[in-house]
Design a protein around this motif. Structure first.
Motif, PDB file in Angstrom:
ATOM      1  N   TYR A   1       6.556 110.697  -7.014  1.00  0.00           N
ATOM      2  CA  TYR A   1       6.707 109.527  -7.901  1.00  0.00           C
ATOM      3  C   TYR A   1       6.760 108.200  -7.140  1.00  0.00           C
ATOM      4  CZ  TYR A   1       7.079 112.316 -12.058  1.00  0.00           C
ATOM      5  OH  TYR A   1       6.770 113.153 -13.105  1.00  0.00           O
TER       6      TYR A   1
ATOM      7  N   ILE B   1      -0.289  99.670 -10.612  1.00  0.00           N
ATOM      8  CA  ILE B   1      -0.037  99.580  -9.167  1.00  0.00           C
ATOM      9  C   ILE B   1      -1.295  99.974  -8.374  1.00  0.00           C
ATOM     10  CG2 ILE B   1       0.855 101.945  -9.061  1.00  0.00           C
ATOM     11  CD1 ILE B   1       2.877 100.952  -6.995  1.00  0.00           C
TER      12      ILE B   1
ATOM     13  N   ARG C   1       9.299  95.352 -14.796  1.00  0.00           N
ATOM     14  CA  ARG C   1       8.544  96.594 -14.972  1.00  0.00           C
ATOM     15  C   ARG C   1       7.917  96.602 -16.360  1.00  0.00           C
ATOM     16  NH1 ARG C   1      10.309 100.749 -15.933  1.00  0.00           N
ATOM     17  NH2 ARG C   1      12.384 100.116 -16.566  1.00  0.00           N
TER      18      ARG C   1
ATOM     19  N   ASN D   1      -2.538 108.547  -9.789  1.00  0.00           N
ATOM     20  CA  ASN D   1      -2.183 107.663  -8.657  1.00  0.00           C
ATOM     21  C   ASN D   1      -2.650 108.264  -7.353  1.00  0.00           C
ATOM     22  OD1 ASN D   1       0.311 107.130 -10.757  1.00  0.00           O
ATOM     23  ND2 ASN D   1      -0.437 105.310  -9.731  1.00  0.00           N
TER      24      ASN D   1
ATOM     25  N   ARG E   1      14.181  94.348 -23.205  1.00  0.00           N
ATOM     26  CA  ARG E   1      13.649  95.642 -22.748  1.00  0.00           C
ATOM     27  C   ARG E   1      12.714  96.250 -23.781  1.00  0.00           C
ATOM     28  NH1 ARG E   1      15.491  98.099 -18.395  1.00  0.00           N
ATOM     29  NH2 ARG E   1      17.006  96.876 -17.241  1.00  0.00           N
TER      30      ARG E   1
ATOM     31  N   VAL F   1       3.824 106.809 -25.366  1.00  0.00           N
ATOM     32  CA  VAL F   1       3.532 106.824 -23.926  1.00  0.00           C
ATOM     33  C   VAL F   1       4.330 107.910 -23.218  1.00  0.00           C
ATOM     34  CG1 VAL F   1       2.895 104.394 -23.709  1.00  0.00           C
ATOM     35  CG2 VAL F   1       5.273 105.043 -23.445  1.00  0.00           C
ATOM     36  N   SER F   2       3.731 108.425 -22.149  1.00  0.00           N
ATOM     37  CA  SER F   2       4.452 109.346 -21.271  1.00  0.00           C
ATOM     38  C   SER F   2       4.172 108.888 -19.847  1.00  0.00           C
ATOM     39  CB  SER F   2       3.990 110.784 -21.509  1.00  0.00           C
ATOM     40  OG  SER F   2       2.654 110.917 -21.084  1.00  0.00           O
ATOM     41  N   SER F   3       4.568 109.699 -18.890  1.00  0.00           N
ATOM     42  CA  SER F   3       4.427 109.307 -17.489  1.00  0.00           C
ATOM     43  C   SER F   3       2.982 108.938 -17.127  1.00  0.00           C
ATOM     44  CB  SER F   3       4.906 110.463 -16.625  1.00  0.00           C
ATOM     45  OG  SER F   3       4.908 110.112 -15.289  1.00  0.00           O
TER      46      SER F   3
ATOM     47  N   LYS G   1      17.833 105.153 -16.878  1.00  0.00           N
ATOM     48  CA  LYS G   1      17.669 105.974 -18.084  1.00  0.00           C
ATOM     49  C   LYS G   1      16.235 105.854 -18.629  1.00  0.00           C
ATOM     50  CE  LYS G   1      19.562 106.643 -22.686  1.00  0.00           C
ATOM     51  NZ  LYS G   1      20.370 106.069 -23.757  1.00  0.00           N
ATOM     52  N   GLU G   2      15.732 104.605 -18.632  1.00  0.00           N
ATOM     53  CA  GLU G   2      14.378 104.349 -19.133  1.00  0.00           C
ATOM     54  C   GLU G   2      13.339 105.139 -18.318  1.00  0.00           C
ATOM     55  OE1 GLU G   2      12.378 100.246 -19.172  1.00  0.00           O
ATOM     56  OE2 GLU G   2      14.141 100.033 -20.458  1.00  0.00           O
ATOM     57  N   LEU G   3      13.455 105.051 -16.997  1.00  0.00           N
ATOM     58  CA  LEU G   3      12.482 105.738 -16.133  1.00  0.00           C
ATOM     59  C   LEU G   3      12.645 107.250 -16.205  1.00  0.00           C
ATOM     60  CD1 LEU G   3      12.570 103.331 -13.056  1.00  0.00           C
ATOM     61  CD2 LEU G   3      10.625 103.737 -14.559  1.00  0.00           C
TER      62      LEU G   3
ATOM     63  N   GLU H   1      11.993 104.959 -25.456  1.00  0.00           N
ATOM     64  CA  GLU H   1      11.199 104.777 -24.228  1.00  0.00           C
ATOM     65  C   GLU H   1       9.750 105.206 -24.427  1.00  0.00           C
ATOM     66  OE1 GLU H   1      14.287 105.872 -24.067  1.00  0.00           O
ATOM     67  OE2 GLU H   1      15.244 104.365 -22.797  1.00  0.00           O
TER      68      GLU H   1
ATOM     69  N   ASN I   1      13.659 108.973 -18.796  1.00  0.00           N
ATOM     70  CA  ASN I   1      13.086 109.421 -20.066  1.00  0.00           C
ATOM     71  C   ASN I   1      11.565 109.384 -20.043  1.00  0.00           C
ATOM     72  OD1 ASN I   1      15.501 110.027 -21.244  1.00  0.00           O
ATOM     73  ND2 ASN I   1      15.758 108.036 -22.207  1.00  0.00           N
ATOM     74  N   LYS I   2      10.999 108.438 -19.321  1.00  0.00           N
ATOM     75  CA  LYS I   2       9.544 108.334 -19.267  1.00  0.00           C
ATOM     76  C   LYS I   2       8.923 109.395 -18.350  1.00  0.00           C
ATOM     77  CE  LYS I   2       5.804 105.064 -18.520  1.00  0.00           C
ATOM     78  NZ  LYS I   2       5.441 103.691 -18.196  1.00  0.00           N
ATOM     79  N   HIS I   3       9.513 109.581 -17.182  1.00  0.00           N
ATOM     80  CA  HIS I   3       8.851 110.423 -16.177  1.00  0.00           C
ATOM     81  C   HIS I   3       9.439 111.836 -16.032  1.00  0.00           C
ATOM     82  CE1 HIS I   3       6.491 107.024 -14.851  1.00  0.00           C
ATOM     83  NE2 HIS I   3       7.580 106.315 -14.590  1.00  0.00           N
TER      84      HIS I   3
ATOM     85  N   LYS J   1       4.396 105.904  -9.049  1.00  0.00           N
ATOM     86  CA  LYS J   1       4.772 105.620 -10.435  1.00  0.00           C
ATOM     87  C   LYS J   1       6.070 104.813 -10.513  1.00  0.00           C
ATOM     88  CE  LYS J   1       2.240 108.594 -13.351  1.00  0.00           C
ATOM     89  NZ  LYS J   1       1.551 109.671 -12.663  1.00  0.00           N
TER      90      LYS J   1
END
Lengths: 281, 137
Positions: free
Chosen positions: B115, A40, A22, A280, A160, A239-241, B56-58, A208, B60-62, B118
């Protein structure tokens, strides 16, 4: 015998996970450069990229270039099929319209499969400034406005947090502009039509949503008169979602990569912003 | 001039109050789950290593910007939503079956986005849900 079989089972290596890693990088951009990332299928992206004036020329008077004349690119990209992104953009400098494509040739696996991600990026840019003012020479042809960029990027997500990328680039200009007579009284153009260069970049994630990055673009081709200058980027990535934001310093004022790689003469540092928004579908 | 300033202040206050009344949060309506989500089970074992890394990574991001770092519904964007985001640490929330959490987290509805694009990988989705499970008080 039974004991021996159990021992073999216990020592069996864990199953390799060949799913693509990822986010080797968090965005298709990292400062002045493209990354191996192809979002994607079904992703639409809007890019707003700014490059400001020299931090050195006027200092505080134009707030280290932030209030100087800036360059801007608006870009739009879409991923119609898995691994392929297509896009276009318009840049203030030279009123360049560019049309680009990016294809993920190989993707690094999580614990098996390919150890590297390999991606191709190519574009075609058209200088749309008025003919009378900027292309006022008798042998002018429309193709003089066109330039190309081809890039092969190789990257690895090391941990990571840490990702590294190297790229080999070929820029091509159909028209290389002015020149001069050499010592033998022969006419030589300022530059060759082809320019080779290489790029190295790395990003380290602190959290993150926050990372730091650095990159270096090194010209390889020796031109007859004018050699382009290299570019160093140092920056922060947030960065964010759905967004990525970069603030960085670098030497490139242009945003279209062939102009940056083959024609950069700026050695001062300037500030740049990148903003991207993803949807998306 | 003073009267004008007072008038502007009163108008601004009225607009501010009206805006806040208009955006007061309401609790979400009961979720309706497709039958398969009633019995769907996580593909990850409890304690899988990906829960505290990928999950945890995802998260925190989303998710964190609305749901907060500990799932309490106190993320910086939460106040702008019309619907209360709920509290992941409660026993009531944690008692929901895996499939229901999957539907709520990945499929979504109304203000809760989908999601699936994403987070395209199924195991990564379950890692996020596994991480939400660790928020139990």
């Amino acid at each position: 015998m039974a004991v021996s079989l159990f021992a073999q089972e216990a020592e069996a290596p864990p199953e390799k996970d060949i799913r693509p890693v990822r986010n080797t990088f968090e965005s298709i951009w990292l400062g002045d450069n493209q990354t191996v990332e192809v979002p994607i299928k079904g992703t639409f992206e809007w890019d707003i990229l700014h490059r400001f004036g020299s931090t050195k020329t006027n200092g505080f008077d134009d707030f280290w270039g932030l209030f100087a004349s800036s360059n801007l690119r608006l870009g739009f990209n879409y991923v119609p099929v898995e691994k392929l992104q297509i896009g276009f953009g318009v840049t203030k400098e030279n009123l360049l319209w560019d049309f680009n494509a990016k294809y993920a040739i190989l993707r690094q696996g999580r614990s098996g499969g390919s150890p590297l991600t390999v991606t191709y990026f190519g574009n075609l840019a058209i200088d749309t400034r008025s003919e009378g003012k900027y292309f006022n020479y008798p042998e002018y042809e429309f193709s003089d406005r066109v330039s190309y960029f081809n890039q092969l990027m190789i990257a690895r997500k090391i941990t990571r947090s840490l990702s590294l990328q190297a790229a080999f680039n070929l820029s091509h200009f159909n028209y290389v502009g002015t020149g001069a007579y050499n010592d033998q009284n022969e006419w030589v153009n300022n530059q060759n039509t082809n320019h080779f260069s290489t790029t190295f970049l790395g990003r380290y994630k602190i959290t993150e949503g926050l990372g730091v990055f650095a990159s270096y673009d090194l010209p390889l081709t020796d031109h007859p008169i004018t050699d382009p200058k290299p570019n160093l980027n140092l920056g922060i990535e947030l960065v964010s979602s759905s967004h990525a934001f970069h603030i960085f310093v670098g030497n490139y004022y242009s945003i279209v990569p062939q102009v940056n790689n083959a024609r950069n003469l700026n050695e001062d540092l300037l500030i740049g912003f990148n903003m991207t928004r993803l949807w998306n579908f | 001039m003073k009267k004008l300033a007072c008038l502007v202040a009163v108008v601004c206050t009225v607009f501010f109050l009206a805006a806040n009344v208009a955006t007061a949060q309401k609790p979400g309506a009961p979720w309706v789950f497709p039958p398969k989500h009633k019995t769907m089970k996580s593909t990850l074992k409890a304690g899988d290593a990906s829960i505290n890394t990928t999950g945890k990574e995802l998260y925190n991001k989303h998710c964190k910007s609305c749901h907060g770092a500990k799932g309490l519904g106190d993320g910086p964007k939460a106040a702008n939503l019309k619907t209360n985001t709920g509290d992941f640490s409660t026993a009531k929330f944690q008692a929901r079956p895996d499939g229901e959490l999957y539907f709520m987290s990945i499929i979504g509805r109304d203000e809760m986005p989908n999601y699936e694009k994403k987070i395209p990988d199924e195991a990564d989705r379950w890692a996020v849900i596994g991480y939400i499970r660790t928020m139990k008080k």
